[in-house]
Design a protein around this motif. Structure first.
Motif, short mmCIF file in Angstrom:
data_model
loop_
_atom_site.label_atom_id
_atom_site.label_comp_id
_atom_site.label_asym_id
_atom_site.label_seq_id
_atom_site.Cartn_x
_atom_site.Cartn_y
_atom_site.Cartn_z
N ASP A 421 -18.67 -16.77 -3.91
CA ASP A 421 -17.99 -15.73 -4.57
C ASP A 421 -18.01 -14.31 -3.91
N CYS A 458 -16.01 -19.21 -12.28
CA CYS A 458 -17.41 -19.32 -11.60
C CYS A 458 -18.36 -19.42 -12.89
N ARG A 460 -21.41 -18.81 -12.75
CA ARG A 460 -22.72 -18.14 -12.74
C ARG A 460 -22.67 -16.94 -13.61
N HIS A 463 -23.51 -13.03 -11.89
CA HIS A 463 -22.56 -12.32 -10.94
C HIS A 463 -22.01 -11.17 -11.83
N HIS A 465 -18.96 -10.40 -12.64
CA HIS A 465 -17.82 -11.01 -13.45
C HIS A 465 -18.61 -11.42 -14.74
ZN LIG Z 1 -19.21 -15.64 -9.58
#
Ligand SMILES: [Zn+2]
Length: 724
Positions: A421, A458, A460, A463, A465
């Protein structure tokens, strides 16, 4: 009360001072093709109208919807926007309207920009967090309007698909926009992974009034992340929204104190003379506004390339050196090493057995032969190599950059691994250094990226975002890579695309003249944001003559032909006419040969050398500079099809004519465009399929240009020149 009126070339600006409120202030911006009027409402701005000069306009009856709330410390806080006249400004090229909210403290700038004297006008929306703490904002579309129509007005809607993996049977859509019509076109970097996915569009759409002027408007998005354009008609209302894709929602993005959210830039333009009339303005506009000036200054752009993928992953030093000699002999401009040169996925160093003297030695040999050197790299993919410098998916640091955890038995494919990412700052820093190393160490003149380098969703939660919705997410595997789909997909793509753009802008700054090829498993990143950060596109991943012509037909409605690369691959060519048909199907834009040229017969070799020579001497300047007309139906491989280039400044043009597989139709007439009815034109049939002759513009526009080719799967190039 004082009334001041300014007139200038591009703007009618009326500033009313005194007792009148700012809600009555109107602004205008104008190019040769687009007239826009705006109103600074007290609590929201509004696009009032659009017109192509001299044609009936389009009147908007809704204000721009601005986000109504934000989230602070987990609570929804309503936003009340107020125009700030003293911060707003306008001149002949800009209108910036500034709105602020006191609590929460935010500033929104609604900006329009004239970038050229012709073509569309650009529009941005920025939201700045002036709080001293982090906030979350919902989706702010870039542009929304609601045209007032006549209830029974007939309209046509145009949109074009990306060539993606393979161009579909339709590609270019021209549909009747009637009462009840509802359409959403989407674009991302992940189009058409699955058979059942709806086809992605190049993020652009056009609406035409089918009257005598064939006028209308179009809108496009300059962003490669997940975007959408929605069009909905209900009787006398035509609602249009363009910007980040709100689905799957709800969208949320984080703004730290002082951070700014930038909605994807859109452009809005008027046109006449149908989609080709629009394209003949938009293509030069893309070149002038989004294109790389250094690239376009290069008289050899677009290049003729010899690419190593004809032999697949087998490429090595011997093959490369032989191909370089052959490329020079054929007259190509660049030798391009495709996948297969590296130690492993994520381990972007030359394979020691295949390239014992390294890659720089190959680049230097290409340079010695007068060729540029290009290289394929899938630089956001992690693999399992443990060599120094490799991006290893098992490295705990790298594992945290990947979009999801991968199983312990995971193996990369030969040239595909797991996407990291880029929206994670450390991942972006690694990628930027890696791109810099590749360009510098291997003496690159061109870097081709491939694969899914922009993350989709994603998994996670740490992160930058938004976190995915654990109850609404889907993880799947394709070609050895794991993908995530969730409510955060649009926000993930927003961050990753911005990081990708920054990496390329920085690299371009350090290496002026370096070319970037945009490839994402073929033509999945064909959009106006990529056009602003790269130099040319792989437009599809299927390379037979029909697919090449179809992808070119579609894409060339909206992007400069020089930026549209066709890879020409091995195809059955029992006769030399079939061989030229194969080559020419990839010669209407950027021309890349992807065949084992050393297996060619002497006759084929000679024909290819002559075609490359013709491309460089005659065709290239027309591909760069001429107007383009789609003078046939979209290619179907059976019937005839053709494209016409015409440069009114030089009085020169060419028609690429193709006879498909049909045994019956041995001749065809193509009606030409852009010519003056009373002028005379010399027609030169390059392969001598007919005698050269002179015809009037009227004859060529009505009766048409007759081409006779008895052999199926053959072609002709007919050069047109104005006669004094
Ligand atoms: Zn991510």
């Amino acid at each position: 009360m004082k009334l001041r009126v300014f007139h200038s070339a591009g703007v009618l600006l009326i500033v009313l001072l005194g007792s009148l409120s700012w809600s009555q202030v109107r602004y205008g911006l104008r190019t040769a093709d687009t007239d826009l009027l705006f109103e600074a409402g007290a609590s929201s701005p509004r696009l009032l109208s659009l017109a192509f000069p001299g044609q009936p306009g389009w009147r908007n009856r809704s204000s721009e919807p601005l986000i109504p709330f934000v989230e602070m410390s987990g609570k929804q806080v309503p936003v009340s926007w107020q125009l700030v006249p003293q911060s707003s400004q306008a001149d002949s090229a800009h209108v910036d309207l500034v709105y602020e909210s006191a609590t929460p403290h935010l500033r929104l700038t609604w900006e329009w920009r004239v970038r050229q004297t012709y073509g569309p006008i650009e529009h941005d929306v920025r939201i700045e967090n002036l709080e001293s703490q982090e906030i979350w904002i919902p989706l702010q579309s870039t542009l929304a309007f609601d045209w007032q129509l006549n209830a029974h007005e007939s309209l046509q809607h145009w949109f074009v698909e990306k060539g993606a993996n393979s161009p579909s049977p339709i590609g270019t859509h021209d549909v009747s926009l009637d009462d009840g019509y509802k359409w959403t076109g989407t674009s991302s970097t992940y189009g058409d992974i699955h058979e059942h996915d709806p086809r992605e569009i190049i993020p652009w759409t056009l609406v035409e009034r089918p009257d005598s002027a064939h006028s209308g408007w179009y809108v496009g998005i300059e962003f490669s992340g997940r975007t959408s354009i929605a069009v909905e008609r209900k009787q006398d209302s035509l609602k249009v929204t363009a910007g980040l894709n709100p689905d799957p929602g709800p969208f949320g993005t984080r703004l730290k104190a002082g951070e700014v959210f930038e909605a994807p830039t859109v452009f809005l333009g008027g046109f006449r003379d149908g989609p080709d009339g629009a394209g003949n303005v938009l293509r030069p506009w893309v070149r002038a506004v989004l294109g790389n000036p250094l690239t376009w200054k290069d008289p050899n752009y677009p290049l003729v390339v010899n690419n190593s993928w004809g032999g697949g992953m087998e490429v090595n030093e011997d093959i490369a050196l032989r191909m370089i000699r052959d490329s020079a002999e054929l007259g190509a401009d660049m030798f391009h090493v495709d996948a297969g040169w590296f130690r492993g996925v994520g381990d972007w160093y030359p394979h020691p057995q295949k390239f014992p003297h390294g890659l720089a030695a190959i680049a230097d040999d290409a340079h010695k032969h007068g060729l540029r050197f290009g290289l394929w790299v899938d630089w956001t993919q992690a693999g399992l190599s443990t060599e120094h410098g490799a991006l290893n998916a098992r490295d705990p640091k790298v594992r945290d950059w990947m979009v999801t955890d991968i199983p312990t038995n995971w193996q990369p494919e030969p040239f595909k691994g797991q996407t990291i990412d880029l929206g994670v700052p450390e991942a972006k820093d690694w990628a930027e250094r890696e791109v810099e190393r590749l360009v510098t160490d291997y003496h690159l003149d061109m870097l081709e990226h491939d694969g899914y380098l922009v993350a989709h969703g994603c998994d996670r939660v740490d992160h930058p975002h938004a976190a995915p919705d654990p109850l609404n997410k889907c993880i799947y595997k394709d070609w050895g890579s794991y993908f995530v789909d969730s409510t955060n997909s649009t926000d993930v793509s927003y961050h990753a695309v911005r990081a990708y753009y920054e990496i390329y802008s920085q690299t371009r700054g350090r290496h002026p003249g370096l070319l970037f090829e945009i490839c994402n498993d073929g033509g999945r990143m064909v959009d106006f944001g990529s056009a602003a950060h790269g130099d040319y596109f792989s437009i599809t991943d299927t390379y037979d003559p029909l697919s090449n012509r179809r992808a070119f037909y579609d894409t060339s409605y909206v992007l400069p032909a020089a930026m549209l690369e066709s890879y020409v691959e091995k195809w059955p060519t029992p006769s030399i006419e079939n061989f030229r048909y194969m080559l020419r199907s990839g010669m209407m834009g950027w021309f890349t040969i992807m065949l084992d040229t050393t297996s060619w017969s002497t006759e084929q070799h000679t024909a290819a050398r002559q075609e490359i020579d013709l491309y460089k001497k005659e065709l290239r300047s027309l591909i760069r500079d001429a107007d383009l007309y789609h003078i046939s139906a979209r290619p179907d491989g059976v019937h005839w099809d053709a494209m016409q280039y015409w440069d009114p400044k030089r009085g020169k043009g060419v028609v690429f004519a193709f006879h498909g597989s049909s045994e019956e139709e041995k001749a065809h007439a193509f009606q030409l465009h852009g010519l003056k009815p009373n002028a005379r034109y010399r027609l030169v049939f390059h392969d001598h399929s007919a005698s050269d002759r002179v015809a009037s513009g009227e004859e060529l526009a009505t009766g048409g240009l007759n081409v006779s080719l008895p052999l199926p799967n053959s072609s002709e190039l007919i050069f047109i020149e104005g006669v004094e």
